[in-house]
Design an enzyme around this catalytic site. Structure first.
Site, PDB file in Angstrom:
ATOM      1  CG  HIS A 183       0.409  -8.026   2.307  1.00 30.49           C
ATOM      2  ND1 HIS A 183       0.978  -9.116   1.692  1.00 30.49           N
ATOM      3  CD2 HIS A 183      -0.184  -7.302   1.329  1.00 30.49           C
ATOM      4  CE1 HIS A 183       0.723  -9.058   0.395  1.00 30.49           C
ATOM      5  NE2 HIS A 183       0.026  -7.975   0.141  1.00 30.49           N
TER       6      HIS A 183
ATOM      7  CE  LYS B 225       2.140 -10.334  -8.259  1.00 29.23           C
ATOM      8  NZ  LYS B 225       0.881  -9.606  -8.045  1.00 29.23           N
TER       9      LYS B 225
ATOM     10  CG  ASP C 255       4.299  -5.034  -2.964  1.00 30.27           C
ATOM     11  OD1 ASP C 255       3.118  -4.718  -3.216  1.00 30.27           O
ATOM     12  OD2 ASP C 255       4.624  -6.187  -2.641  1.00 30.27           O
TER      13      ASP C 255
ATOM     14  CG  ASP D 270      -2.369  -7.564  -7.425  1.00 34.40           C
ATOM     15  OD1 ASP D 270      -1.317  -7.651  -8.071  1.00 34.40           O
ATOM     16  OD2 ASP D 270      -2.499  -6.804  -6.441  1.00 34.40           O
TER      17      ASP D 270
ATOM     18  NE  ARG E 239      -6.605  -8.159  -5.640  1.00 34.18           N
ATOM     19  CZ  ARG E 239      -6.019  -8.727  -4.600  1.00 34.18           C
ATOM     20  NH1 ARG E 239      -6.622  -9.715  -3.968  1.00 34.18           N
ATOM     21  NH2 ARG E 239      -4.831  -8.318  -4.194  1.00 34.18           N
TER      22      ARG E 239
END
Length: 336
Positions: free
Chosen positions: A182, A169, A251, A65, A73
């Site tokens: 999440h 996405k 996901d 990502d 990242r």
């Protein structure tokens, strides 16, 4: 001819491969690896890590990502990318400059990730910002669906110029719910007509140029009682009505928004049955091993088609490219 690979994309514990992970990656149900911040020291170490993974399994799809803003990242040795909303702001005041920068950003991201040894970044974000989503916010290009579609198309063109796949996405749009999937299971209660007129616009316009799509762990109750990534209705719409031919990634099946479908094996089977091609299962090794057991014998060509197919650029050689230098300077200025 593309050889099919397993449907499971795993994560790793640290910046180097452990012996246990080397064994795990040889499981035929493993088809890919996703890197997180804990796996990253700098761009050069990521290149070494990717090389060590490929020595174990040369056919694996390696992703990350790396969107920009708060979702980046790799921070050392690559360009600091602004949140995509900054490019959206530029587009609103100067459409030509905004589209040019979106395309150059996709190209730069693709070149940098290829130089790091990766096959793809999970980008662009095609959610339409609505002012209420804590998890999307400035990750979105805009609150205007057409702006998102136009900037998304330019970004995808740039990725493709760099030889890299584009993964949009979060289908059919995560921007209209406040909850973070999440840690919760968001429910979007808007009518289907409103979703089609707003959130689905970028996916409808870009389905023909995207190589991958990641559905949201969100229930859109006007259309289905299941989260989109477990819904044959939503994924059927993506394939049939929108004509999407690429790879559908679930996901992360460890996210709270996925627990609706049962235990790890049940989640994996439900996602595959709904139409997902590759399953992400992260931050829970026991669950990943259970998912691998449930996916034995399942192989798919679609994820394998997303592997980077060109000679990789060298990290140290990027600065010799005028386009990289110009884009790098603009993006770093926007990010600061």
């Amino acid at each position: 001819m593309t050889q099919p690979i397993g449907p499971v994309m795993l994560d790793l514990e640290g910046p180097q491969l452990s012996n246990a992970e080397k064994t795990l990656l040889k499981d035929p149900a493993v088809g890919g690896v996703i890197l997180f911040a804990r796996n990253v020291e700098d761009a050069y170490q990521v290149r070494q890590l990717c090389s060590s993974i490929r020595r174990v399994r040369g056919d694996l799809l390696l992703g990350i990502d790396q969107e920009g803003g708060r979702v980046q990242r790799i921070k050392k040795g690559v360009t600091k990318l602004p949140a995509m909303a900054r490019i959206g702001d530029l587009y609103a005041s100067d459409p030509v400059a905004g589209l040019t920068l979106a395309k150059d950003t996709g190209w730069l991201l693709g070149m940098e990730m290829a130089a790091c040894g990766l096959d793809m970044s999970f980008a662009p974000v095609l959610d339409v910002e609505s002012g209420i989503s804590s998890v999307i916010g400035d990750r979105s290009f805009s609150s205007d669906p057409e702006h998102v579609a136009q900037l998304g198309r330019a970004f995808i063109e740039g990725l493709h110029e760099a030889g890299m796949a584009a993964v949009g996405k979060h289908f059919p749009g995560h921007g209209g719910v406040a909850a973070d999937s999440h840690i919760a299971l968001p429910v979007d209660e808007r009518p289907l007509a409103e979703l089609k007129a707003r959130d689905l616009v970028p996916f409808r316009e870009l389905a023909g140029v995207l190589n991958g799509v990641m559905p949201a762990h969100v229930i859109y109750s006007a259309f289905d009682t299941r989260p989109a990534g477990f819904s044959p209705n939503w994924l059927g719409m993506l394939r049939e009505s929108l004509g999407f031919k690429g790879c559908i990634f679930s996901d992360d099946l460890s996210m709270t928004g996925a627990h609706e479908a049962g235990g790890p094996a049940e989640r994996a089977k439900a996602a595959l049955a709904a139409g997902c091609d590759m399953l992400l299962i992260c931050n829970d090794r026991a669950a990943a091993i259970e998912v691998l057991g449930a996916c034995q014998g399942v192989l798919n060509k679609r994820p394998a088609k997303l592997r980077y197919g060109r000679a990789r650029p060298e990290l140290d050689a990027l600065a010799a490219l005028g386009r990289w230098r110009r884009t790098h300077a603009k993006l770093e200025a926007l990010a600061n």
